[in-house]
Scaffold this motif. Structure first.
Motif, PDB file in Angstrom:
ATOM      1  N   PRO A 142       0.778  -1.028  -0.051  1.00  0.00           N
ATOM      2  CA  PRO A 142      -0.036  -0.061   0.094  1.00  0.00           C
ATOM      3  C   PRO A 142       0.547   1.251  -0.022  1.00  0.00           C
ATOM      4  N   PHE A 144       0.624   4.823  -2.251  1.00  0.00           N
ATOM      5  CA  PHE A 144      -0.134   5.524  -3.335  1.00  0.00           C
ATOM      6  C   PHE A 144       0.740   6.256  -4.218  1.00  0.00           C
ATOM      7  N   ARG A 170       1.410  12.193  -1.433  1.00  0.00           N
ATOM      8  CA  ARG A 170       1.448  10.938  -0.893  1.00  0.00           C
ATOM      9  C   ARG A 170       0.999  10.704   0.489  1.00  0.00           C
ATOM     10  N   ARG A 171       1.285  11.430   1.104  1.00  0.00           N
ATOM     11  CA  ARG A 171       0.948  11.134   2.653  1.00  0.00           C
ATOM     12  C   ARG A 171      -0.528  11.966   2.919  1.00  0.00           C
ATOM     13  N   GLU A 174      -2.611   9.075   1.560  1.00  0.00           N
ATOM     14  CA  GLU A 174      -2.818   7.859   2.600  1.00  0.00           C
ATOM     15  C   GLU A 174      -3.171   8.202   3.864  1.00  0.00           C
ATOM     16  N   ARG A 179      -5.713   2.544   4.320  1.00  0.00           N
ATOM     17  CA  ARG A 179      -4.556   2.089   3.724  1.00  0.00           C
ATOM     18  C   ARG A 179      -4.698   0.677   3.307  1.00  0.00           C
ATOM     19  N   TYR A 184      -5.914   1.650  -3.257  1.00  0.00           N
ATOM     20  CA  TYR A 184      -5.018   2.537  -3.743  1.00  0.00           C
ATOM     21  C   TYR A 184      -4.775   2.018  -5.506  1.00  0.00           C
TER      22      TYR A 184
END
Length: 221
Positions: A142, A144, A170-171, A174, A179, A184
């Motif tokens: 996982p 992204f 990305r964070r 996520e 998650r 994703y």
């Protein structure tokens, strides 16, 4: 909002079946639900590298050539020789550079190295987007994937700054959605489909399924 966007895109386009891989006995990658064995996982890694700075159509043509030459394996690519490899992957562009990078990638897989984000990022030519594509689509981990389409769409929606660093975007994803690798996978594939159909560089806003959520709606045709 991020979950709602996913649900709308899924309702509009349906499951995408990413990443395209070559079915047994064929030569052309197809969308069949992703890799099913180690050979197809390696093919995903090769495709992620080949599609850098080019379209998937061009990368797919290069993969067809590798299939025709029976070289789409770590041993095959590692033993092909850089010049021969460059000729085969010419449709993907930057073929000399990519040939060298494919040789490095092949050695990595032949050596049985652990497929982790840090290890992939240590390879020449593998940046965050390529590493995350390999991990997500090839190995079901996982991470992204953030690409130019992701930046464009979600900047226009007003949900993030499309110029922000890769890791920050990305964070955000996520942190906003569960998650889950399958989620994703599907979400990013739907983003790509939406960008191709509506959210182009010059957007086609009229029939866009996200029009009512988009601060940039009406900027295009």
């Amino acid at each position: 909002m991020f979950v709602e966007i996913y649900q709308r895109l899924l309702s509009e386009y349906g499951p995408q079946g990413w990443w395209p891989v070559t079915p047994p006995g064929e030569r052309t990658p197809r969308y069949t639900g992703g890799p099913r064995d180690s050979a197809q996982r390696f093919e995903v890694a090769v495709g992620a590298l080949l599609t850098q700075n080019t379209s998937w159509r061009n990368a797919s043509r290069a993969i067809e050539n590798l299939n025709d030459a029976r070289l789409l394996s770590p041993a095959g690519i590692g033993g092909a020789g850089k010049n021969a490899l460059a000729r085969l992957i010419r449709p993907a562009g930057y073929f000399n550079q990519k040939a060298a990078r494919l040789e490095t990638l092949a050695r990595f897989f032949e050596d049985g190295s652990a497929v982790t984000r840090d290890n992939l990022l240590a390879l020449a030519g593998v940046g965050p987007e390529t590493a995350d594509s390999i991990l997500l689509y090839g190995f079901g981990k996982p991470f992204f994937v953030v690409d130019a389409y992701t930046r464009r769409i979600f900047d226009r929606l007003g949900l993030l700054d499309g110029r922000a660093p890769y890791e920050r975007i990305r964070r955000i994803f996520e942190g906003e959605i569960p998650r889950n690798a399958r989620l994703y996978n599907e979400y990013h594939a739907l983003i790509v489909e939406h960008a191709k159909r509506f959210c182009r560089k010059r957007p086609l806003c009229g029939d866009c399924p996200l029009r009512d959520r988009c601060r940039a709606a009406g900027a295009g045709a």
